[in-house]
Design an enzyme around this catalytic site. Structure first.
Site, PDB file in Angstrom:
ATOM      1  N   HIS A 107       0.816  -1.214   0.000  1.00 39.59           N
ATOM      2  CA  HIS A 107       0.000   0.000   0.000  1.00 39.59           C
ATOM      3  C   HIS A 107       0.846   1.258   0.000  1.00 39.59           C
ATOM      4  O   HIS A 107       0.356   2.337   0.345  1.00 39.59           O
ATOM      5  CB  HIS A 107      -0.956  -0.011   1.203  1.00 39.59           C
ATOM      6  N   CYS A 134       8.803  18.873  -7.406  1.00 34.37           N
ATOM      7  CA  CYS A 134       9.285  17.533  -7.755  1.00 34.37           C
ATOM      8  C   CYS A 134      10.795  17.594  -8.000  1.00 34.37           C
ATOM      9  O   CYS A 134      11.272  18.396  -8.822  1.00 34.37           O
ATOM     10  CB  CYS A 134       8.604  17.006  -9.025  1.00 34.37           C
ATOM     11  N   GLY A 174      -1.487  -8.832  12.903  1.00 34.61           N
ATOM     12  CA  GLY A 174      -2.007  -7.494  13.210  1.00 34.61           C
ATOM     13  C   GLY A 174      -2.798  -6.855  12.092  1.00 34.61           C
ATOM     14  O   GLY A 174      -2.644  -5.663  11.816  1.00 34.61           O
ATOM     15  N   ALA A 218       1.185  -8.419  19.317  1.00 36.81           N
ATOM     16  CA  ALA A 218       2.263  -8.810  18.397  1.00 36.81           C
ATOM     17  C   ALA A 218       3.615  -8.811  19.103  1.00 36.81           C
ATOM     18  O   ALA A 218       4.439  -9.709  18.884  1.00 36.81           O
ATOM     19  CB  ALA A 218       2.286  -7.854  17.209  1.00 36.81           C
TER      20      ALA A 218
HETATM   21  C1  BV8 Z   1      -8.415  -2.264  -4.894  1.00 40.55           C
HETATM   22  C2  BV8 Z   1      -2.799   3.084   2.550  1.00 40.55           C
HETATM   23  C3  BV8 Z   1      -9.008  -2.662  -7.104  1.00 40.55           C
HETATM   24  C4  BV8 Z   1      -3.419   4.406   2.795  1.00 40.55           C
HETATM   25  C5  BV8 Z   1      -4.684   1.557   2.630  1.00 40.55           C
HETATM   26  C6  BV8 Z   1     -16.518  -3.937  -1.067  1.00 40.55           C
HETATM   27  C7  BV8 Z   1     -16.175  -5.230  -0.748  1.00 40.55           C
HETATM   28  C8  BV8 Z   1     -14.870  -5.683  -0.862  1.00 40.55           C
HETATM   29  C9  BV8 Z   1     -13.859  -4.810  -1.305  1.00 40.55           C
HETATM   30  C10 BV8 Z   1     -14.208  -3.518  -1.607  1.00 40.55           C
HETATM   31  C11 BV8 Z   1     -15.518  -3.071  -1.503  1.00 40.55           C
HETATM   32  N1  BV8 Z   1     -15.538  -1.781  -1.860  1.00 40.55           N
HETATM   33  C12 BV8 Z   1     -14.280  -1.399  -2.204  1.00 40.55           C
HETATM   34  C13 BV8 Z   1     -13.467  -2.444  -2.079  1.00 40.55           C
HETATM   35  C14 BV8 Z   1     -12.028  -2.491  -2.356  1.00 40.55           C
HETATM   36  C15 BV8 Z   1     -11.264  -1.834  -1.231  1.00 40.55           C
HETATM   37  C16 BV8 Z   1     -11.629  -2.453   0.094  1.00 40.55           C
HETATM   38  O1  BV8 Z   1     -11.214  -3.562   0.397  1.00 40.55           O
HETATM   39  N2  BV8 Z   1     -12.405  -1.690   0.900  1.00 40.55           N
HETATM   40  C17 BV8 Z   1     -12.798  -2.172   2.193  1.00 40.55           C
HETATM   41  C18 BV8 Z   1     -12.847  -0.989   3.161  1.00 40.55           C
HETATM   42  C19 BV8 Z   1     -14.155  -2.862   2.073  1.00 40.55           C
HETATM   43  N3  BV8 Z   1      -9.869  -2.067  -1.512  1.00 40.55           N
HETATM   44  C20 BV8 Z   1      -9.217  -1.219  -2.306  1.00 40.55           C
HETATM   45  O2  BV8 Z   1      -9.681  -0.209  -2.771  1.00 40.55           O
HETATM   46  C21 BV8 Z   1      -7.799  -1.646  -2.685  1.00 40.55           C
HETATM   47  N4  BV8 Z   1      -7.660  -1.559  -4.105  1.00 40.55           N
HETATM   48  O3  BV8 Z   1      -9.264  -3.044  -4.530  1.00 40.55           O
HETATM   49  O4  BV8 Z   1      -8.157  -2.005  -6.191  1.00 40.55           O
HETATM   50  C22 BV8 Z   1      -8.526  -2.371  -8.439  1.00 40.55           C
HETATM   51  C23 BV8 Z   1      -8.554  -3.395  -9.339  1.00 40.55           C
HETATM   52  C24 BV8 Z   1      -8.121  -3.138 -10.615  1.00 40.55           C
HETATM   53  C25 BV8 Z   1      -7.680  -1.862 -10.953  1.00 40.55           C
HETATM   54  C26 BV8 Z   1      -7.658  -0.849 -10.014  1.00 40.55           C
HETATM   55  C27 BV8 Z   1      -8.087  -1.102  -8.746  1.00 40.55           C
HETATM   56  C28 BV8 Z   1      -6.764  -0.711  -2.098  1.00 40.55           C
HETATM   57  C29 BV8 Z   1      -6.797  -0.773  -0.604  1.00 40.55           C
HETATM   58  C30 BV8 Z   1      -5.611  -0.005  -0.049  1.00 40.55           C
HETATM   59  C31 BV8 Z   1      -6.094   1.212   0.688  1.00 40.55           C
HETATM   60  N5  BV8 Z   1      -4.963   1.808   1.391  1.00 40.55           N
HETATM   61  N6  BV8 Z   1      -3.610   2.075   3.226  1.00 40.55           N
HETATM   62  C32 BV8 Z   1      -3.127   4.879   4.182  1.00 40.55           C
HETATM   63  O5  BV8 Z   1      -2.517   4.144   4.985  1.00 40.55           O
HETATM   64  O6  BV8 Z   1      -3.516   6.032   4.436  1.00 40.55           O
HETATM   65  S1  BV8 Z   1      -5.667   0.507   3.506  1.00 40.55           S
HETATM   66  C33 BV8 Z   1      -5.330   0.606   5.187  1.00 40.55           C
HETATM   67  O7  BV8 Z   1      -6.315  -0.121   5.898  1.00 40.55           O
HETATM   68  C34 BV8 Z   1      -4.065  -0.095   5.569  1.00 40.55           C
HETATM   69  O8  BV8 Z   1      -3.061  -0.002   4.637  1.00 40.55           O
HETATM   70  C35 BV8 Z   1      -4.483  -1.519   5.711  1.00 40.55           C
HETATM   71  O9  BV8 Z   1      -4.221  -2.222   4.553  1.00 40.55           O
HETATM   72  C36 BV8 Z   1      -5.945  -1.455   5.763  1.00 40.55           C
HETATM   73  C37 BV8 Z   1      -6.489  -2.360   6.817  1.00 40.55           C
HETATM   74  O10 BV8 Z   1      -5.983  -1.974   7.987  1.00 40.55           O
HETATM   75  P1  BV8 Z   1      -5.229  -3.020   8.953  1.00 40.55           P
HETATM   76  O11 BV8 Z   1      -3.791  -2.969   8.631  1.00 40.55           O
HETATM   77  O12 BV8 Z   1      -5.869  -4.362   8.941  1.00 40.55           O
HETATM   78  O13 BV8 Z   1      -5.496  -2.276  10.283  1.00 40.55           O
HETATM   79  P2  BV8 Z   1      -6.843  -2.255  11.116  1.00 40.55           P
HETATM   80  O14 BV8 Z   1      -6.781  -1.054  11.997  1.00 40.55           O
HETATM   81  O15 BV8 Z   1      -8.015  -2.459  10.214  1.00 40.55           O
HETATM   82  O16 BV8 Z   1      -6.701  -3.566  12.001  1.00 40.55           O
HETATM   83  C38 BV8 Z   1      -5.645  -3.665  12.929  1.00 40.55           C
HETATM   84  C39 BV8 Z   1      -5.713  -5.067  13.513  1.00 40.55           C
HETATM   85  O17 BV8 Z   1      -4.636  -5.201  14.433  1.00 40.55           O
HETATM   86  C40 BV8 Z   1      -6.984  -5.322  14.290  1.00 40.55           C
HETATM   87  O18 BV8 Z   1      -7.473  -6.610  13.932  1.00 40.55           O
HETATM   88  C41 BV8 Z   1      -6.546  -5.329  15.761  1.00 40.55           C
HETATM   89  O19 BV8 Z   1      -7.246  -6.291  16.511  1.00 40.55           O
HETATM   90  C42 BV8 Z   1      -5.108  -5.739  15.633  1.00 40.55           C
HETATM   91  N7  BV8 Z   1      -4.238  -5.192  16.688  1.00 40.55           N
HETATM   92  C43 BV8 Z   1      -4.315  -3.975  17.305  1.00 40.55           C
HETATM   93  N8  BV8 Z   1      -3.300  -3.876  18.200  1.00 40.55           N
HETATM   94  C44 BV8 Z   1      -2.576  -5.031  18.123  1.00 40.55           C
HETATM   95  C45 BV8 Z   1      -3.165  -5.866  17.159  1.00 40.55           C
HETATM   96  N9  BV8 Z   1      -2.685  -7.084  16.868  1.00 40.55           N
HETATM   97  C46 BV8 Z   1      -1.583  -7.487  17.524  1.00 40.55           C
HETATM   98  N10 BV8 Z   1      -0.956  -6.736  18.457  1.00 40.55           N
HETATM   99  C47 BV8 Z   1      -1.421  -5.509  18.783  1.00 40.55           C
HETATM  100  N11 BV8 Z   1      -0.783  -4.783  19.701  1.00 40.55           N
END
Ligand code: BV8
Length: 232
Positions: A107, A134, A174, A218
């Site tokens: 990402h 740039c 995580g 973690a």
């Molecule tokens: C794409 C960069 C297609 C930016 C990020 C409907 C259904 C399914 C999919 C979709 C939909 N509508 C849209 C989509 C696609 C969409 C998507 O999946 N949306 C979701 C919201 C439904 N995906 C996209 O758009 C992706 N691209 O599909 O492209 C395509 C195809 C062809 C041509 C062109 C395009 C792109 C997604 C990337 C977005 N960018 N990040 C930024 O950082 O600002 S996403 C961002 O959130 C992060 O990068 C990460 O990937 C993502 C998820 O976050 P997590 O890392 O999982 O973090 P989160 O907070 O959610 O969870 C943390 C976990 O850690 C928890 O479980 C917690 O319990 C645990 N935790 C907490 N503390 C601890 C711990 N574990 C251990 N120890 C601890 N101490």
């Protein structure tokens, strides 16, 4: 053993980097899915630049350091008996600062800028705005964070897919398993007959897909798991 590790925001939580869906999963009242998009950047570049300028400044303010989970993965990368392919959803540089030699940021990276005019990607550690220049082509009002927004194609998907298909073990650390295509990697692994393990603080959307799922922080779970593999 060939191991693929996918990390998410949870691996950086103990380092002080807020997760996305933590307490309220909101930033200044915005949901990350609303701010981290090309449409939001088009509509309000200052808002989106501010979102990333704040996160970049926080990452560089001297209070954020790699934690034992990052360090353990660096040790695993060095071990001779195992081949590690590390892919992260995180845009911080904590894996690198923790000593991991190769990290695939699917990402993108918070500390890099991309020029929409010439396509150049360069290190960027300061504020970014419409007046930023740039370094490659000299244009202004052309820089954006080198980050994959919602609706944009993640980086390295082919490489990740082939690494998973030839792995012996796929481990997710995580991550909430809510964002695709990263959230689908565990199913890809299972279809390829690869063993799967989840290390996470709480149950996730994908927990029941993994062969094994361990609950905990973690910083504790990852060093223990790496110790099981390397014997140290
Ligand atoms: C794409 C960069 C297609 C930016 C990020 C409907 C259904 C399914 C999919 C979709 C939909 N509508 C849209 C989509 C696609 C969409 C998507 O999946 N949306 C979701 C919201 C439904 N995906 C996209 O758009 C992706 N691209 O599909 O492209 C395509 C195809 C062809 C041509 C062109 C395009 C792109 C997604 C990337 C977005 N960018 N990040 C930024 O950082 O600002 S996403 C961002 O959130 C992060 O990068 C990460 O990937 C993502 C998820 O976050 P997590 O890392 O999982 O973090 P989160 O907070 O959610 O969870 C943390 C976990 O850690 C928890 O479980 C917690 O319990 C645990 N935790 C907490 N503390 C601890 C711990 N574990 C251990 N120890 C601890 N101490």
């Amino acid at each position: 053993m060939n191991i693929v590790v996918l990390t998410g925001a949870g691996i950086s939580a103990e380092s002080g980097v807020p997760t996305f869906r933590g307490a309220d999963g909101l930033w200044e009242g915005y949901r990350v899915e609303e701010v981290a998009t090309p449409e939001a950047f088009e509509a309000d570049p200052l808002l989106v630049h501010t979102f990333y300028n704040m996160r970049r400044a926080k990452l560089l303010d001297g209070t954020i350091h790699p934690n034992p989970a990052h360090l353990a993965l660096a040790r695993l990368a060095e071990s001779k008996e195992h081949e590690l392919f590390l892919v992260t959803q995180n845009i911080d540089d904590l894996h690198e600062r923790g000593g991991s030699p190769e990290v695939l940021h699917m990402h993108g990276e918070l500390l890099k800028a991309r020029c929409v005019d010439c396509g150049a990607v360069n290190p960027w550690r300061e504020e970014m705005g419409r007046s930023s220049v740039c370094r490659a082509c000299g244009h202004i009002d052309c820089l954006r964070p080198h980050v994959v927004w919602f609706g944009e194609m993640p980086i390295g998907l082919d490489e990740i897919g082939s690494a998973i298909s030839r792995a012996d073990l796929f481990v997710a650390i995580g991550t909430s398993g809510l964002v695709y295509p990263a959230a689908g990697f565990v199913s890809l692994a299972r279809q390829a007959g690869v063993r799967t393990l989840e290390l996470n603080l709480e149950a996730t959307a994908g927990s029941n897909v993994f062969h094994e799922s361990r609950r905990g922080r973690a910083g504790e779970l990852v060093p223990l798991w790496v110790g099981e593999l390397t014997g140290d």
